[in-house]
Write a protein that holds these residues in place. Structure first.
Motif, PDB file in Angstrom:
ATOM      1  N   GLY A  33      31.499  48.109  28.342  1.00 14.72           N
ATOM      2  CA  GLY A  33      32.517  47.095  28.107  1.00 14.72           C
ATOM      3  C   GLY A  33      32.127  45.757  28.721  1.00 14.72           C
ATOM      4  O   GLY A  33      31.116  45.631  29.418  1.00 14.72           O
ATOM      5  N   ASN A  34      32.933  44.744  28.453  1.00 13.56           N
ATOM      6  CA  ASN A  34      32.680  43.392  28.932  1.00 13.56           C
ATOM      7  C   ASN A  34      33.838  42.905  29.798  1.00 13.56           C
ATOM      8  O   ASN A  34      34.999  43.044  29.410  1.00 13.56           O
ATOM      9  N   TYR A  35      33.510  42.321  30.940  1.00 11.45           N
ATOM     10  CA  TYR A  35      34.499  41.766  31.855  1.00 11.45           C
ATOM     11  C   TYR A  35      34.340  40.259  31.881  1.00 11.45           C
ATOM     12  O   TYR A  35      33.232  39.734  32.013  1.00 11.45           O
ATOM     13  N   LEU A  36      35.459  39.544  31.766  1.00 11.63           N
ATOM     14  CA  LEU A  36      35.477  38.099  31.911  1.00 11.63           C
ATOM     15  C   LEU A  36      36.395  37.737  33.068  1.00 11.63           C
ATOM     16  O   LEU A  36      37.560  38.150  33.100  1.00 11.63           O
ATOM     17  N   GLY A  37      35.882  36.959  34.009  1.00 14.33           N
ATOM     18  CA  GLY A  37      36.672  36.548  35.165  1.00 14.33           C
ATOM     19  C   GLY A  37      36.731  35.045  35.282  1.00 14.33           C
ATOM     20  O   GLY A  37      35.686  34.377  35.341  1.00 14.33           O
ATOM     21  N   PHE A  38      37.943  34.496  35.325  1.00 14.86           N
ATOM     22  CA  PHE A  38      38.176  33.058  35.418  1.00 14.86           C
ATOM     23  C   PHE A  38      38.767  32.741  36.791  1.00 14.86           C
ATOM     24  O   PHE A  38      39.860  33.220  37.120  1.00 14.86           O
ATOM     25  N   CYS A  39      38.066  31.927  37.588  1.00 17.37           N
ATOM     26  CA  CYS A  39      38.543  31.515  38.902  1.00 17.37           C
ATOM     27  C   CYS A  39      38.876  32.737  39.770  1.00 17.37           C
ATOM     28  O   CYS A  39      37.970  33.420  40.229  1.00 17.37           O
ATOM     29  N   LEU A  40      40.131  33.068  39.987  1.00 19.20           N
ATOM     30  CA  LEU A  40      40.469  34.263  40.757  1.00 19.20           C
ATOM     31  C   LEU A  40      39.803  35.491  40.164  1.00 19.20           C
ATOM     32  O   LEU A  40      39.314  36.361  40.888  1.00 19.20           O
ATOM     33  N   GLY A  41      39.778  35.585  38.840  1.00 20.94           N
ATOM     34  CA  GLY A  41      39.134  36.720  38.181  1.00 20.94           C
ATOM     35  C   GLY A  41      37.656  36.811  38.497  1.00 20.94           C
ATOM     36  O   GLY A  41      37.075  37.906  38.497  1.00 20.94           O
ATOM     37  N   ALA A  42      37.029  35.654  38.779  1.00 26.27           N
ATOM     38  CA  ALA A  42      35.627  35.646  39.188  1.00 26.27           C
ATOM     39  C   ALA A  42      35.486  36.170  40.608  1.00 26.27           C
ATOM     40  O   ALA A  42      34.576  36.952  40.913  1.00 26.27           O
ATOM     41  N   TYR A  43      36.371  35.743  41.505  1.00 23.18           N
ATOM     42  CA  TYR A  43      36.368  36.292  42.867  1.00 23.18           C
ATOM     43  C   TYR A  43      36.542  37.811  42.823  1.00 23.18           C
ATOM     44  O   TYR A  43      35.865  38.549  43.540  1.00 23.18           O
ATOM     45  N   LEU A  44      37.468  38.278  41.997  1.00 20.24           N
ATOM     46  CA  LEU A  44      37.768  39.710  41.941  1.00 20.24           C
ATOM     47  C   LEU A  44      36.637  40.524  41.324  1.00 20.24           C
ATOM     48  O   LEU A  44      36.582  41.745  41.491  1.00 20.24           O
ATOM     49  N   ALA A  45      35.713  39.877  40.613  1.00 20.19           N
ATOM     50  CA  ALA A  45      34.548  40.593  40.082  1.00 20.19           C
ATOM     51  C   ALA A  45      33.593  40.983  41.199  1.00 20.19           C
ATOM     52  O   ALA A  45      32.801  41.919  41.053  1.00 20.19           O
ATOM     53  N   GLY A  46      33.676  40.276  42.327  1.00 20.65           N
ATOM     54  CA  GLY A  46      32.820  40.590  43.463  1.00 20.65           C
ATOM     55  C   GLY A  46      33.367  41.754  44.272  1.00 20.65           C
ATOM     56  O   GLY A  46      34.129  42.585  43.792  1.00 20.65           O
ATOM     57  N   ALA A  47      32.972  41.793  45.515  1.00 21.77           N
ATOM     58  CA  ALA A  47      33.419  42.874  46.400  1.00 21.77           C
ATOM     59  C   ALA A  47      34.019  42.259  47.662  1.00 21.77           C
ATOM     60  O   ALA A  47      33.929  41.060  47.891  1.00 21.77           O
ATOM     61  N   ARG A  48      34.715  43.093  48.448  1.00 21.66           N
ATOM     62  CA  ARG A  48      35.260  42.689  49.756  1.00 21.66           C
ATOM     63  C   ARG A  48      36.263  41.552  49.683  1.00 21.66           C
ATOM     64  O   ARG A  48      36.060  40.518  50.348  1.00 21.66           O
ATOM     65  N   PRO A  49      37.367  41.634  48.987  1.00 19.95           N
ATOM     66  CA  PRO A  49      37.722  42.735  48.093  1.00 19.95           C
ATOM     67  C   PRO A  49      37.395  42.392  46.647  1.00 19.95           C
ATOM     68  O   PRO A  49      37.204  41.225  46.301  1.00 19.95           O
ATOM     69  N   GLY A  50      37.367  43.391  45.801  1.00 19.00           N
ATOM     70  CA  GLY A  50      37.116  43.157  44.393  1.00 19.00           C
ATOM     71  C   GLY A  50      36.609  44.398  43.689  1.00 19.00           C
ATOM     72  O   GLY A  50      36.441  45.461  44.297  1.00 19.00           O
ATOM     73  N   TYR A  51      36.338  44.243  42.390  1.00 15.71           N
ATOM     74  CA  TYR A  51      35.935  45.371  41.549  1.00 15.71           C
ATOM     75  C   TYR A  51      34.497  45.810  41.797  1.00 15.71           C
ATOM     76  O   TYR A  51      34.089  46.885  41.360  1.00 15.71           O
ATOM     77  N   GLY A  52      33.688  44.959  42.436  1.00 17.16           N
ATOM     78  CA  GLY A  52      32.309  45.334  42.724  1.00 17.16           C
ATOM     79  C   GLY A  52      31.414  45.325  41.505  1.00 17.16           C
ATOM     80  O   GLY A  52      30.556  46.200  41.343  1.00 17.16           O
ATOM     81  N   ARG A  96      44.140  46.611  42.628  1.00 14.16           N
ATOM     82  CA  ARG A  96      43.121  47.570  43.062  1.00 14.16           C
ATOM     83  C   ARG A  96      43.314  48.954  42.465  1.00 14.16           C
ATOM     84  O   ARG A  96      42.351  49.718  42.350  1.00 14.16           O
ATOM     85  N   THR A  97      44.533  49.262  42.057  1.00 11.68           N
ATOM     86  CA  THR A  97      44.768  50.572  41.441  1.00 11.68           C
ATOM     87  C   THR A  97      44.018  50.728  40.121  1.00 11.68           C
ATOM     88  O   THR A  97      43.786  51.842  39.663  1.00 11.68           O
TER      89      THR A  97
END
Length: 253
Positions: free
Chosen positions: A118-137, A104-105
Motif C-alpha cells: 500500500g501507499n502512505y501519504l503524510g502531510f505536515c503532522l502526517g509526515a511526523y507520524l510516518a516517523g518513529a518516537r512516536p509514529g508509525y515507523g 496509535r491503535t
C-alpha cells in the motif's frame, strides 16, 4: 493548527458511501474506474485539513475516489478497509504526541498495509507520524525533525507562514506551519522532491516493504481560503501541482 473548513460543492468529496442512494455503514465502496484513497478525519487532524487532502487526491492525475475514515466516520480504519485502498493519507494536525495517542491503535494495521504494497501519504503532522518516537515507523533510515529548529532555518516561530523551497530544483513557495524536515542517512534509498534553504529535505518518497511512503513538511494542499484567512499570499499563486507530483511519485513507484 486550527485550519478553517473547506467548502465542498456537489461534486466534491463524498462524506458517506452510497449504493443506489442507500448509505452503507462501516464499509468501503470501490469505483471500478478509480483507485481508492482513505483519508483520516478525526481529532488527530485539524479542521479542514482532511477535506483539503481529499480534494487534492481527487484532482491528482490518478483521479482518486476518496473516503474519510476514523473513529467517528462510517469507514473505520482496519486491516479489512485498508485492504480495499490504494492509498492511506494522514493530514496535518496539532501536537505530535497528542495525535499519536489518538491514532496509535491503528499503527499495526497501517504498517502492515504499506508493507504489503500500500501507499502512505503524510502531510505536515502526517509526515511526523510516518516517523518513529512516536509514529508509525515507516521511514527507515530517515530522520524527522522540525524545520524551524534546524541550523540555518529562516523561519523560527510556529505561526502560519509561507516558506521558500526548491522543488525538483526549481524555486517555489508553499504554505507552512511548523512542518517537518527530513534527513536521509547514507545508504537509504529515497527520492527527494523538495529541499528547504538549509538543504534538508522538505518532501520525499521512499519505500517500506513492498509499499511506498510520500511525506511533505509544508502544505501543498492549501487552497485560497488558507491564505485569505491568515492574510498570507503565495508569490507563485495558488497551485496544486506540487501536491499532485508528491502523490503521483508515491503512487506510481
Amino acid at each position: 493548527m486550527n485550519r478553517r473548513a473547506v467548502l465542498l460543492g456537489a461534486g466534491g468529496v463524498g462524506l458517506l458511501a452510497t449504493v443506489t442512494g442507500v448509505a452503507v455503514a462501516a464499509s468501503v465502496v470501490l469505483s471500478k474506474a478509480r483507485p481508492l484513497a482513505l483519508v483520516y478525519r478525526g481529532q488527530a487532524a485539524c479542521s479542514g485539513c482532511s477535506e483539503a487532502v481529499a480534494v487534492l487526491l481527487r484532482g491528482a492525475p490518478a483521479r482518486f475516489d476518496t473516503q474519510f475514515c476514523g473513529p467517528d466516520e462510517d469507514v473505520q480504519i482496519s486491516a479489512a478497509t485498508l485492504a480495499e485502498a490504494a492509498v492511506y493519507a494522514q493530514p496535518g494536525g496539532g501536537d505530535v504526541r497528542q495525535a499519536w495517542r489518538r491514532v496509535r491503535t491503528y499503527a499495526d494495521d497501517i504498517r502492515r498495509f504499506v508493507d504489503d504494497g500500500g501507499n502512505y501519504l503524510g502531510f505536515c503532522l502526517g509526515a511526523y507520524l510516518a516517523g518513529a518516537r512516536p509514529g508509525y515507523g515507516l521511514l527507515n533510515g530517515i530522520g524527522v525533525n522540525g524545520y524551524i529548529y534546524s541550523k540555518g532555518a529562516t523561519i523560527h516561530g510556529t505561526d502560519d507562514t509561507v516558506v521558500a523551497v526548491r522543488w525538483r530544483g526549481q524555486p517555489r513557495h508553499m504554505y507552512f506551519q511548523d512542518g517537518a524536515a527530513f534527513t536521509v542517512k547514507p545508504g537509504t534509498t529515497a527520492t527527494v522532491l523538495a529541499t528547504y534553504d538549509t538543504g534538508a529535505a522538505a518532501a520525499l518518497v521512499t519505500s517500506y516493504g513492498a509499499g511506498h511512503v510520500g511525506v511533505v513538511g509544508p502544505h501543498p494542499e492549501a487552497d485560497s481560503s488558507w491564505y485569505s484567512d491568515t492574510r498570507l499570499s503565495n508569490p507563485d499563486g495558488i497551485r496544486f501541482d506540487l501536491g499532485h507530483d508528491l502523490i503521483q511519485t508515491t503512487f506510481a513507484r
